[in-house]
Every structure is written in C-alpha cells, then in structure tokens.
Scaffold this motif. Structure first.
Motif, PDB file in Angstrom:
ATOM      1  N   ALA A  63       0.779  -1.651   0.086  1.00 27.28           N
ATOM      2  CA  ALA A  63       0.071  -0.215  -0.100  1.00 27.28           C
ATOM      3  C   ALA A  63       0.679   0.806   0.193  1.00 27.28           C
ATOM      4  CB  ALA A  63      -0.779  -0.080   1.363  1.00 27.28           C
ATOM      5  N   ALA A  64       1.836   1.430   0.950  1.00 27.46           N
ATOM      6  CA  ALA A  64       2.935   2.103   0.885  1.00 27.46           C
ATOM      7  C   ALA A  64       3.694   2.977  -0.902  1.00 27.46           C
ATOM      8  CB  ALA A  64       4.095   1.814   2.101  1.00 27.46           C
ATOM      9  N   VAL A  65       4.137   1.559  -1.076  1.00 26.85           N
ATOM     10  CA  VAL A  65       4.217   1.281  -2.702  1.00 26.85           C
ATOM     11  C   VAL A  65       2.967   2.198  -3.497  1.00 26.85           C
ATOM     12  CG1 VAL A  65       5.177   0.307  -4.729  1.00 26.85           C
ATOM     13  CG2 VAL A  65       5.966  -0.040  -2.461  1.00 26.85           C
ATOM     14  N   THR A  66       1.807   1.803  -3.239  1.00 26.42           N
ATOM     15  CA  THR A  66       0.690   2.372  -4.251  1.00 26.42           C
ATOM     16  C   THR A  66       1.091   3.758  -4.479  1.00 26.42           C
ATOM     17  OG1 THR A  66       0.241  -0.267  -4.345  1.00 26.42           O
ATOM     18  CG2 THR A  66      -1.660   2.583  -5.131  1.00 26.42           C
ATOM     19  N   LEU A  67       0.762   4.095  -2.672  1.00 23.68           N
ATOM     20  CA  LEU A  67       0.921   5.667  -2.792  1.00 23.68           C
ATOM     21  C   LEU A  67       1.745   6.313  -2.722  1.00 23.68           C
ATOM     22  CD1 LEU A  67      -0.948   7.783  -0.716  1.00 23.68           C
ATOM     23  CD2 LEU A  67       0.429   6.916   0.809  1.00 23.68           C
ATOM     24  N   ALA A  68       3.247   5.453  -2.808  1.00 18.06           N
ATOM     25  CA  ALA A  68       4.328   7.386  -3.424  1.00 18.06           C
ATOM     26  C   ALA A  68       4.012   6.801  -4.794  1.00 18.06           C
ATOM     27  CB  ALA A  68       5.722   5.873  -2.984  1.00 18.06           C
ATOM     28  N   GLY A  69       3.638   5.426  -5.607  1.00 23.25           N
ATOM     29  CA  GLY A  69       3.611   5.619  -6.829  1.00 23.25           C
ATOM     30  C   GLY A  69       2.440   7.112  -7.545  1.00 23.25           C
ATOM     31  N   TRP A  70       1.605   6.915  -5.795  1.00 21.90           N
ATOM     32  CA  TRP A  70       0.267   8.002  -6.454  1.00 21.90           C
ATOM     33  C   TRP A  70       0.908   9.110  -6.711  1.00 21.90           C
ATOM     34  CZ3 TRP A  70      -1.621  11.262  -3.429  1.00 21.90           C
ATOM     35  CH2 TRP A  70      -2.572  12.294  -3.379  1.00 21.90           C
ATOM     36  N   TYR A  71       1.519   9.363  -5.733  1.00 24.02           N
ATOM     37  CA  TYR A  71       2.338  10.813  -5.322  1.00 24.02           C
ATOM     38  C   TYR A  71       3.222  11.051  -6.851  1.00 24.02           C
ATOM     39  CZ  TYR A  71       4.764  14.797  -3.119  1.00 24.02           C
ATOM     40  OH  TYR A  71       5.262  15.675  -2.786  1.00 24.02           O
ATOM     41  N   LEU A  72       3.910  10.333  -6.903  1.00 27.31           N
ATOM     42  CA  LEU A  72       4.780  11.207  -8.379  1.00 27.31           C
ATOM     43  C   LEU A  72       4.339  11.151  -9.125  1.00 27.31           C
ATOM     44  CD1 LEU A  72       7.399   8.421  -7.637  1.00 27.31           C
ATOM     45  CD2 LEU A  72       7.438  10.775  -6.662  1.00 27.31           C
ATOM     46  N   TRP A  73       2.703  10.312 -10.048  1.00 31.12           N
ATOM     47  CA  TRP A  73       2.161  10.600 -10.373  1.00 31.12           C
ATOM     48  C   TRP A  73       1.507  11.494 -11.128  1.00 31.12           C
ATOM     49  CZ3 TRP A  73      -3.580   9.810 -10.735  1.00 31.12           C
ATOM     50  CH2 TRP A  73      -4.049  10.316 -11.407  1.00 31.12           C
ATOM     51  N   LYS A  74       0.902  12.003  -9.897  1.00 30.47           N
ATOM     52  CA  LYS A  74       0.208  13.666  -9.755  1.00 30.47           C
ATOM     53  C   LYS A  74       1.371  13.860  -9.459  1.00 30.47           C
ATOM     54  CE  LYS A  74      -2.157  15.591  -5.781  1.00 30.47           C
ATOM     55  NZ  LYS A  74      -2.916  15.682  -4.898  1.00 30.47           N
ATOM     56  N   HIS A  75       2.742  14.053  -9.451  1.00 28.00           N
ATOM     57  CA  HIS A  75       3.734  15.405  -9.896  1.00 28.00           C
ATOM     58  C   HIS A  75       4.297  15.716 -10.441  1.00 28.00           C
ATOM     59  CE1 HIS A  75       2.311  17.752  -5.561  1.00 28.00           C
ATOM     60  NE2 HIS A  75       2.625  16.275  -5.499  1.00 28.00           N
TER      61      HIS A  75
END
Length: 239
Positions: A63-75
């Motif tokens: 879940a932490a990896v998914t969240l990190a991926g979302w953050y990088l995609w968002k930015h």
C-alpha cells in the motif's frame, strides 16, 4: 476515463492511502482465495501465525508503494498513457520482460550467501507452500520490489491498461507458483510456448531446491545463466 483520472489526481493524501490499502487488500484476498479454489483444500499454512503477520506487513508495504506511485504520478514524475490501443499489448510484453530480468537479477543477489540470511531466507522458511506464502516476505523485499517497480514506471511512459494488466499477471504467476504443485495439464505444458514462458513448476521447483529456478515469468534468465533445474523440462513435459 479522463474524469476518473482527474478525480484520482485530486484525492487528498489520506484518501489515496485508504484507496491504496483497499486495492492491495482486494488483490491479496482474491489471490489467496483463487489459490485455495484451485487446491480445493483448507489446510492451514505452515507456521500460519507468522505467515499471516508477514502477509499483513506485506499488505502495508505494498500500500505504501502504491501511495508513493500515486504521489509521483500526481506530481508528473510518472507518466501513464490513458488510451487503450495496440501499444497496450506491446507495453505489457515490455513490462513483463523488464521486470522478469530485473527480478531474476534481484533474486540471484538475494540468494548470495552473505545476503541470503538478511531477508530472503525468511521466505524459504516455509517449505510447504500455500497461496498466502506468496505474501510471506521480509519487509525489505516488499519495499525493494516496490522501488524497482516505481523506477521502471518512472523511466518510461507506459499504457495504464498495460500496467493494470501486469498487476494481474504478476498476481497470477505468484499464486500459481506458490501452490506447491503444478495445476497446468502436462499436454499444455509441453507446448513450445512454455519453453520460455514459466509454468508453475518453475517456482515450485525453486522452493524444493533454492539453488535453481530463479526466474518468475519466463525461463530466459535461468536458461541463459545455467540456473534452470536439470529436470525442469522433463517435469514440464510430464515425464
């Protein structure tokens, strides 16, 4: 699709974290249930408490990896093509081949004598594989795989449908490889396609003898570097 992506990008971090946790819980639940459906047994896994604790930490790590991926995609540090096209198939094949090569290399490193006791030996503690064993990993391995996955996504713009399909492929290969048996009929495994495409017997054999069968989706790395079990092709053929 554009509206969905805009809504996903606009999520506050806490909501994205809950979504990432729910997504990974769903994948884990479906994977374990699918595996037991194939096995048709209700046998408890070896050291079930430890395996469940490790699976729980793997869920949080993923879940932490998914969240990190979302953050990088968002930015804007990860770019995904939202259009379904012929590139979906080619991107999926590229993702499978890249990840298979990288994971083979990482798996080989994890089995080196100085490194093996630090993390990967924990997974091999469970000699009687069950579907949940797929998730019984040292937290360092969960985060290490996640870091590689995010790095690959950041290095190239992939079709988002290919990324979703790869997630399903990865789960399928992982579950089938941790059944403790190969449910694919021998007549199917004898096909020329499965000379390179890994059958469940590849990882089943690795759990029997950790010195062999280090690949995941294909046998390419094992064939190139001489780590394929000598009896794998005979077993694959049902001999």
């Amino acid at each position: 699709m554009a509206q969905f992506l805009d809504a996903l990008r606009a999520l506050p971090t806490w909501a994205a974290a809950l979504l990432a946790l729910a997504e990974n819980a769903l994948l884990m639940g479906v994977g374990v249930a699918f595996g037991h459906l194939i096995l048709r047994d209700t046998a408890q896994p070896q050291e079930k408490t430890l395996q469940r604790v490790l699976a729980g930490t793997a869920l949080l790590g993923n879940a932490a990896v998914t969240l990190a991926g979302w953050y990088l995609w968002k930015h804007g540090l990860i770019h995904l093509d939202p259009d379904l096209s012929w590139s979906t198939a080619t991107d999926l094949l590229l993702l499978i081949l890249i990840m298979d090569l990288v994971m083979y290399a990482g798996h080989a490193l994890a089995h080196l004598r100085p490194l093996f006791p630090l993390a990967h030996r924990l997974h091999h503690r469970f000699t009687e594989a069950r579907p949940v064993t797929l998730f019984a990993l040292h937290p360092a391995e969960v985060l290490g795989f996640g870091a590689v996955w995010i790095g690959v996504l950041a290095a190239h713009t992939f079709d988002m449908w290919a990324v979703a399909a790869y997630t399903v492929v990865n789960l399928l290969f992982g579950v089938l490889g941790h059944l403790g048996l190969d449910p694919v009929p021998a007549r199917v495994r004898r096909s020329w396609v499965f000379y390179l495409v890994a059958t469940p017997a590849l990882h089943v054999g690795h759990h029997r003898d950790p010195t062999y069968n280090l690949g995941f989706y294909t046998t390419i790395g094992d064939r190139l570097f001489g780590t394929l079990a000598p009896d794998y092709d005979l077993e694959r053929a049902g001999a």
